[in-house]
Write a protein that holds these residues in place. Structure first.
Motif, PDB file in Angstrom:
ATOM      1  N   ALA A 170       0.848  -1.189   0.000  1.00  0.00           N
ATOM      2  CA  ALA A 170       0.000   0.000   0.000  1.00  0.00           C
ATOM      3  C   ALA A 170       0.882   1.236   0.000  1.00  0.00           C
ATOM      4  O   ALA A 170       1.831   1.333   0.784  1.00  0.00           O
ATOM      5  CB  ALA A 170      -0.916   0.008   1.222  1.00  0.00           C
ATOM      6  N   LEU A 185      -2.584   0.341  -4.491  1.00  0.00           N
ATOM      7  CA  LEU A 185      -2.556  -0.948  -3.809  1.00  0.00           C
ATOM      8  C   LEU A 185      -2.183  -2.015  -4.829  1.00  0.00           C
ATOM      9  O   LEU A 185      -2.749  -2.050  -5.922  1.00  0.00           O
ATOM     10  CB  LEU A 185      -3.928  -1.269  -3.194  1.00  0.00           C
ATOM     11  CG  LEU A 185      -4.477  -0.235  -2.210  1.00  0.00           C
ATOM     12  CD1 LEU A 185      -5.932  -0.530  -1.892  1.00  0.00           C
ATOM     13  CD2 LEU A 185      -3.649  -0.236  -0.923  1.00  0.00           C
ATOM     14  N   GLN A 279      -9.310   1.045  -4.126  1.00  0.00           N
ATOM     15  CA  GLN A 279      -8.474   2.138  -4.628  1.00  0.00           C
ATOM     16  C   GLN A 279      -9.275   3.085  -5.514  1.00  0.00           C
ATOM     17  O   GLN A 279      -9.127   4.311  -5.423  1.00  0.00           O
ATOM     18  CB  GLN A 279      -7.295   1.555  -5.411  1.00  0.00           C
ATOM     19  CG  GLN A 279      -6.368   2.598  -6.023  1.00  0.00           C
ATOM     20  CD  GLN A 279      -5.191   1.968  -6.734  1.00  0.00           C
ATOM     21  OE1 GLN A 279      -4.666   0.944  -6.315  1.00  0.00           O
ATOM     22  NE2 GLN A 279      -4.770   2.563  -7.839  1.00  0.00           N
TER      23      GLN A 279
END
Length: 336
Positions: A170, A185, A279
């Motif tokens: 991350a 991510l 995301q």
């Protein structure tokens, strides 16, 4: 404590959604306007339409140049779908306006379709989200950390080496005040080779990367980025360090969104899409009213995704020496 304006923004309410997309005709008009804002353009030769007609309830255009006939949904993720567009738009509304994830089982109930249809619709949309976020580039100050999904086998290895955890990385770009802005991510092991590839794709050369003491994060310097290594010592105390507040908050929200939604799913197989879903929403959270139109543009930009390709294992995306098992411990058979 002051109100978080991003969290408490109005978003696209259900009455507003129904006003914009509540009928099949409205959904078709929205799709046509998004796909051809200046009028029909032939996907084969770029020509204009000679005639327009309907077949099976769907609008078609015939190109005046190459004579090719193109439907409203051909060449998109909606291609070959027998479901009305109004169900697809409602699916997009539920997936984009929910604070947490929405399971395929919940979509089945809300949309009134079979579980297989709900799963397929969801993963087609998630795949388009993954494509849209595939080239996300972060700059400025970036907090980076590695994390894992899945648990430990009873009697098996513990910690990072357990056979049943799926690793991912991350990265969170922060504002000068330390607030999270955008995130990337990636389902991958925390190795130097994998981090070099991640940095080349997602980190700008002018960025400053802040990480814990894991040496693989030094690979971000290969793209020209500056690296600040902070040895945390591990444990719960390290999670409270202000230098990693943004990335730790994001990881906490991610795990809450997933574990609070799904009883079971094959994370090792579909991790790339579930991470992309989080995301996509996170990076567009500043304007919730327009996240659905932006998702529609992403769906039109993504290639068609047949079911067999969606169900193909993606374990090859994890570039470590050993690939994790297909089923995270304690999660049982995949149910989403």
């Amino acid at each position: 404590m002051p109100m978080n304006r991003v969290q408490f923004q109005a978003g696209l309410s259900m009455p507003e959604f129904l006003e914009r997309y509540g009928t099949e005709d409205k959904c078709r008009a929205a799709l046509q306007a998004a796909r051809w804002p200046k009028g029909f353009v032939c996907p084969a030769c770029g020509g204009a339409a000679r005639t327009r007609f309907e077949r099976g309830g769907l609008p078609y255009w015939q190109c005046g140049g190459c004579q090719r006939q193109t439907s409203l949904i051909s060449g998109t993720i909606f291609e070959a779908s027998k479901l009305p567009l109004s169900r697809w738009f409602l699916d997009m509304q539920l997936l984009t306006q929910s604070k947490n994830n929405v399971s395929a089982l919940e979509l089945k109930r809300q949309l009134g379709v079979s579980y297989r249809s709900a799963w397929l619709m969801k993963h087609k949309i998630l795949e388009a989200m993954r494509v849209a976020e595939g080239d996300r580039k972060l700059d400025g100050r970036i907090e980076v950390d590695d994390a894992y999904f899945g648990g430990e086998f009873c009697g098996g290895k513990t910690g990072r080496g357990t056979d049943n955890k799926v690793p991912f990385v991350a990265a969170v770009q922060t504002s000068p005040e330390g607030r999270p802005l955008y995130a990337c991510l990636s389902a991958q092991p925390p190795t130097s080779e994998a981090m070099r590839a991640f940095a080349a794709r997602h980190i700008a050369p002018s960025a400053t990367v802040v990480s814990d003491g894991l040496w693989c994060f030094r690979a971000t310097t290969r793209v020209g980025a500056r690296h600040e290594r902070i040895v945390t010592g591990g444990g719960k105390a390290s999670m409270k360090l202000p230098q990693f507040k943004a990335v730790n908050t994001l990881l906490g929200n991610l795990k809450t969104a997933i574990t609070g939604t799904y009883h079971a799913f094959d994370f090792a197989k579909y991790a790339h899409r579930y991470l992309a879903e989080f995301q996509f929403r996170f990076n567009r959270r500043f304007d919730m009213k327009n996240i659905l139109p932006r998702l529609l543009q992403s769906l039109l930009a993504a290639p068609p995704s047949p079911e067999h390709s969606l169900r193909t294992a993606e374990l090859g995306r994890l570039s470590g020496d050993q690939l994790p098992g297909d089923r995270p411990a304690g999660l049982g058979q995949p149910a989403d």
